[in-house]
Design a protein around this motif. Sequence first.
Motif, PDB file in Angstrom:
ATOM      1  N   SER A 109       0.636  -1.250   0.007  1.00  0.00           N
ATOM      2  CA  SER A 109       0.151   0.016  -0.014  1.00  0.00           C
ATOM      3  C   SER A 109       1.034   1.348   0.192  1.00  0.00           C
ATOM      4  N   PHE A 110       1.932   1.371   0.858  1.00  0.00           N
ATOM      5  CA  PHE A 110       3.007   2.667   0.942  1.00  0.00           C
ATOM      6  C   PHE A 110       3.307   2.930  -0.437  1.00  0.00           C
ATOM      7  N   GLU A 111       3.895   1.842  -1.263  1.00  0.00           N
ATOM      8  CA  GLU A 111       4.502   2.174  -2.484  1.00  0.00           C
ATOM      9  C   GLU A 111       3.749   2.240  -3.655  1.00  0.00           C
ATOM     10  N   ASN A 112       2.499   1.906  -3.460  1.00  0.00           N
ATOM     11  CA  ASN A 112       1.513   1.911  -4.515  1.00  0.00           C
ATOM     12  C   ASN A 112       1.356   3.295  -5.437  1.00  0.00           C
ATOM     13  N   TYR A 113       1.296   3.376  -6.724  1.00  0.00           N
ATOM     14  CA  TYR A 113       1.034   4.199  -7.359  1.00  0.00           C
ATOM     15  C   TYR A 113       0.064   4.270  -8.399  1.00  0.00           C
ATOM     16  N   ASN A 114      -0.006   3.268  -9.213  1.00  0.00           N
ATOM     17  CA  ASN A 114      -1.039   2.994 -10.303  1.00  0.00           C
ATOM     18  C   ASN A 114      -2.339   3.342  -9.956  1.00  0.00           C
ATOM     19  N   THR A 115      -2.703   2.526  -8.935  1.00  0.00           N
ATOM     20  CA  THR A 115      -4.144   2.564  -8.299  1.00  0.00           C
ATOM     21  C   THR A 115      -4.425   3.611  -7.640  1.00  0.00           C
ATOM     22  N   THR A 116      -3.598   4.268  -6.997  1.00  0.00           N
ATOM     23  CA  THR A 116      -3.502   5.405  -5.698  1.00  0.00           C
ATOM     24  C   THR A 116      -3.615   6.593  -6.779  1.00  0.00           C
TER      25      THR A 116
END
Length: 293
Positions: free
Chosen positions: A209-216
Motif C-alpha cells: 500500500s505504501f509504495e503503490n502508485y498506479n491505483t492510488t
Amino acid sequence: MNGGAFQRVMFAVYIAIFFLYLLGPLAVMAISAFNTPQYPQVWPIEGLTLDWFGLLLADADMMYGLQTSVWIGLLVVCISVPTGLAGAIVMTQIQSRLRSTYYLIVVSPVLTPGIIIGISTVVFWRQFTTDTGTRFLYDGIALTVLGQSSFISAYCMLIILARLQRFDRVQEEAALDLGASYPQVFRHILLPFLKPALASAAVLAFLSSFENYNTTTFSILSDKTLTTVLAGRVRQGTTPSISALAVLIVGVTILAAIAYEIWKRRADAAAARRQRAALAAEEAELAGEPVPA
C-alpha cells in the motif's frame, strides 16, 4: 585456469554485478543526501551537510503525503489481512472441483493492471454513493483503501494459504471431540498456528500500500499520498531532500528487519527451551523420577 576455478570467478563476478545493480542506486541516493549541491550529486563531494533532512521535515506537502500513506497503509492492513484469511479458509473448505474456479476469481485482481483497478473503483463508488445518497463516503482516502485492498488482500490470501496447507486438521477434530466450539478452535488452535503468516501478510500489505502508485493516482482524487507527491516533484526536478527521504525509509526498514529478526530468534529460543523442558519432563515421568520444575 581449470573449469572449477573459472566457474567460481564468474559466479563471484555475477554476485558483484547483482549487488551493484541492487544497491548502487541506494548508495547514490545516500551520498547525495549528505552532499551540499542543490541538485542530487554524488561526485565531487563539495561538502557534508544535514540540511536536506531539515528541509524534508519542513516540507508540509511531503509530510502530509507521508502521514496519509501511513494511515492508508494501516487501514489496508485492517481490511486485507482478515479478507485474505477468510479467502484462504474458504479455499480449504470448498469442494475440490470448484477450487480452481474460486482461485481464479480471488486471484484475478492481482492480474488486473493497477490503472484499471483505480479507474473502476472511482467509477463504481461514485455511482454507488450517488444512488444510495451516501455521497459523503466518496472520499479519496476511502476509495484508495478500497481500491488497494481489492488486490492486496489476494497477496495476503496466498501467504496465509501457503501456511494453512501445512496445518494438521487432526488438531481441530481433537478439540471438537473434547467439546470445544468452532470459535474456540479458531481462536486457540488455528490463529496461533497462522500467526507467522498473518504477521508476514500484514507487513506485505502495508508495504504494498505504501509504495503503490498506479491505483492510488486515480483513486486518491484531490488528496495526495507520498507517492503522488514524489511523482509531482520528480516532474519538476528532484532535490537532495528526496534522497534524504530515501535514506530515512531505508534506515527504518533495516531497523525494523533487525528488530524482527531479534524477536524471531528470541521466540525460537523460547520455543526450543519449552520443548526441551517438555521432553525432560516426559522422560522423567517415564523413568519414575521427580518431574523438574
